[in-house]
Design an enzyme around this catalytic site. Structure first.
Site, PDB file in Angstrom:
ATOM      1  N   ARG A  34       0.858  -1.069  -0.109  1.00 47.38           N
ATOM      2  CA  ARG A  34       0.065  -0.032   0.002  1.00 47.38           C
ATOM      3  C   ARG A  34       0.934   1.259  -0.069  1.00 47.38           C
ATOM      4  O   ARG A  34       0.696   2.264  -0.619  1.00 47.38           O
ATOM      5  CB  ARG A  34      -0.908  -0.031   1.196  1.00 47.38           C
ATOM      6  CG  ARG A  34      -1.963   1.021   1.117  1.00 47.38           C
ATOM      7  CD  ARG A  34      -2.669   1.327   2.560  1.00 47.38           C
ATOM      8  NE  ARG A  34      -1.770   1.892   3.652  1.00 47.38           N
ATOM      9  CZ  ARG A  34      -1.377   1.335   4.544  1.00 47.38           C
ATOM     10  NH1 ARG A  34      -1.789  -0.034   4.907  1.00 47.38           N
ATOM     11  NH2 ARG A  34      -0.606   1.457   5.307  1.00 47.38           N
ATOM     12  N   TYR A  79     -17.408  16.434 -15.591  1.00 50.42           N
ATOM     13  CA  TYR A  79     -17.816  15.161 -15.800  1.00 50.42           C
ATOM     14  C   TYR A  79     -18.715  14.791 -14.661  1.00 50.42           C
ATOM     15  O   TYR A  79     -18.721  15.108 -13.584  1.00 50.42           O
ATOM     16  CB  TYR A  79     -16.430  14.191 -15.618  1.00 50.42           C
ATOM     17  CG  TYR A  79     -16.641  12.731 -15.326  1.00 50.42           C
ATOM     18  CD1 TYR A  79     -17.738  12.048 -16.259  1.00 50.42           C
ATOM     19  CD2 TYR A  79     -16.285  12.224 -14.223  1.00 50.42           C
ATOM     20  CE1 TYR A  79     -17.749  10.601 -15.796  1.00 50.42           C
ATOM     21  CE2 TYR A  79     -16.249  10.926 -13.929  1.00 50.42           C
ATOM     22  CZ  TYR A  79     -17.314  10.114 -14.705  1.00 50.42           C
ATOM     23  OH  TYR A  79     -17.577   8.787 -14.417  1.00 50.42           O
ATOM     24  N   ASP A 117      -8.180  18.619 -14.667  1.00 52.47           N
ATOM     25  CA  ASP A 117      -7.957  17.360 -15.161  1.00 52.47           C
ATOM     26  C   ASP A 117      -7.655  17.343 -16.353  1.00 52.47           C
ATOM     27  O   ASP A 117      -8.383  17.709 -17.351  1.00 52.47           O
ATOM     28  CB  ASP A 117      -9.848  16.938 -14.814  1.00 52.47           C
ATOM     29  CG  ASP A 117     -10.219  15.641 -15.220  1.00 52.47           C
ATOM     30  OD1 ASP A 117      -9.322  15.009 -15.963  1.00 52.47           O
ATOM     31  OD2 ASP A 117     -11.183  15.272 -14.911  1.00 52.47           O
ATOM     32  N   LYS A 170      -8.629   6.036 -19.337  1.00 56.40           N
ATOM     33  CA  LYS A 170      -8.834   6.506 -20.558  1.00 56.40           C
ATOM     34  C   LYS A 170      -7.553   6.516 -21.518  1.00 56.40           C
ATOM     35  O   LYS A 170      -7.124   5.494 -21.753  1.00 56.40           O
ATOM     36  CB  LYS A 170      -9.708   7.859 -20.492  1.00 56.40           C
ATOM     37  CG  LYS A 170     -10.382   8.035 -19.230  1.00 56.40           C
ATOM     38  CD  LYS A 170     -11.868   7.235 -19.326  1.00 56.40           C
ATOM     39  CE  LYS A 170     -12.871   7.315 -18.475  1.00 56.40           C
ATOM     40  NZ  LYS A 170     -12.899   7.061 -17.065  1.00 56.40           N
TER      41      LYS A 170
END
Length: 396
Positions: free
Chosen positions: A56, A109, A181, A206
């Site tokens: 982690r 978005y 973004d 994406k």
């Protein structure tokens, strides 16, 4: 696994191939291994090998991805997350506190809006949706309270353009951070940190991943003090990218430049077709000379990208029919993969903003233009707009 030094003087394609990883010193492997391990043997109490203790907190495959995307964005440090929304949530709650205010785009978005409106608001972080002009941002700032200005450029799904340099000046004048973004543009087409942004965020699902086979997110910064704050919350909140997801995303980044060139070329061909079609009432694409953000996009982007939105003359029913009739364009959410996708934002990706000021037009169709043969994509859209079926040769 020491990473090679590749400065911004190296070409983008060179950084995409080499930054973040040296060939393995034991085997000479030129591709990073998938370190599928949760923990690491320590050489005595506190004696860490390469700084790794628990995956982690750090994993060599994830380290390679983080170094690579930081180099591509011309940042100092990158962080890889389990999803784009995980990256956004960690960023917001790691840098802000209850009572803080965010200036937010009025056509963001839908998932990002939902995060701010339904999650961060409950935690005490307020937001104000505004237009994209610097004066709109300035008017929405609350002195002493606004700590972050959040922008998308191009925006999803209306492809509006934000002047990053100008909005950065407005944000910094108010003592706020500018977060960009950069998902639609990708690091290849646009590098917001070089234009004054403080933080870049991606849904690496994406274009960065590029093959519709991995979900992920990323944050990149230039300021090392800011990086330390994000690093603490990255580990403490724990929404990190796993080793296989990191490996897939890094594989995608290696071909990002080639893919974005083809995405852009195909999108330009599709836009040329759509602007002449009688069943299309409006086309949204920053490469069009009459697009209100065209000049800014031409200045801050390498090309105009693979995302296209358009409105049809027959209203929502026709928009839904076009989405359902397309065959080469696959009806599906997400974007940025090698395959072309078509969707109805109002019913799909942006259903969460229905009834708000971010609601999108009901006759809007969004395309993620892939890297197939452009003539096949145009023929498919022509048939979908006319109500004809695709030939079997295209759908087998």
């Amino acid at each position: 696994m020491a990473a090679q030094e590749h400065t911004s003087k190296s070409g983008f394609e060179t950084r995409a191939i080499h930054a973040g990883y040296d060939p393995d010193p034991t085997t000479g492997a030129v591709i990073p291994p998938i370190f599928a391990t949760s923990t690491y043997k320590q050489d005595g109490v506190g004696g860490l090998r390469g700084g790794y203790e628990y995956s982690r907190s750090g994993n060599p495959t994830r380290t390679a991805l983080e170094g690579n995307i930081a180099a591509l964005e011309e940042g100092e440090r990158g962080f890889a997350f389990a999803s784009g929304l995980a990256a956004e949530d960690t960023l917001v709650r790691g840098l802000l506190a209850p009572g803080d205010h965010v200036v937010f785009p009025n056509d963001a978005y839908g998932g990002t809006f939902r995060l701010f409106d339904k999650v961060e608001r409950l935690w005490g972080i307020d937001h104000t949706p505004v237009g994209h002009a610097p004066e709109d941002v300035r008017a929405a700032i609350r002195p002493g309270t606004t700590k972050m200005v959040w922008v998308e450029t191009p925006t999803n799904p209306l492809l509006n353009i934000v002047d990053i340099e100008a909005v950065a000046a407005v944000a910094h004048e108010a003592g706020a951070l500018l977060v960009v973004d950069n998902t639609f543009a990708s690091p290849y087409l646009q590098q917001p940190l070089t234009l004054g942004a403080d933080v870049v965020v991606h849904s690496t699902t994406k274009y960065c991943g590029g093959h519709s086979d991995v979900v992920g997110g990323a944050v990149v910064v230039r300021d090392l003090d800011l990086a330390e704050r994000i690093a603490f919350h990255h580990n403490a909140m724990g929404a990190v990218a796993g080793p296989f997801d990191s490996w897939l995303t890094l594989r995608g980044l290696r071909t990002l430049a080639l893919r974005m060139e083809r995405h852009s070329e195909n999108a330009e061909r599709v836009v040329e077709f759509l602007t002449r079609h009688p069943a299309v009432s409006h086309v949204y694409y920053p490469g069009l000379p009459d697009h209100p953000g065209h000049e800014v996009a031409a200045r801050q982007m390498r090309r105009f990208g693979g995302m296209v939105s358009f409105r049809v003359t027959g209203g929502e029913a026709q928009a839904l029919a076009v989405c359902e009739r397309a065959e080469v364009f696959t009806l599906g959410e997400s974007l940025g993969g090698v395959e072309s996708l078509i969707e109805h934002p109002g019913r799909m990706t942006h259903a969460s903003v229905a009834g708000t000021e971010l609601e999108v037009p009901s006759d809007l169709v969004r395309l993620s233009v892939g890297i197939e043969t452009a003539d096949d994509l145009i023929g498919d859209l022509d048939r979908a707009l006319h109500g004809a079926a695709a030939p079997d040769s295209l759908t087998r």
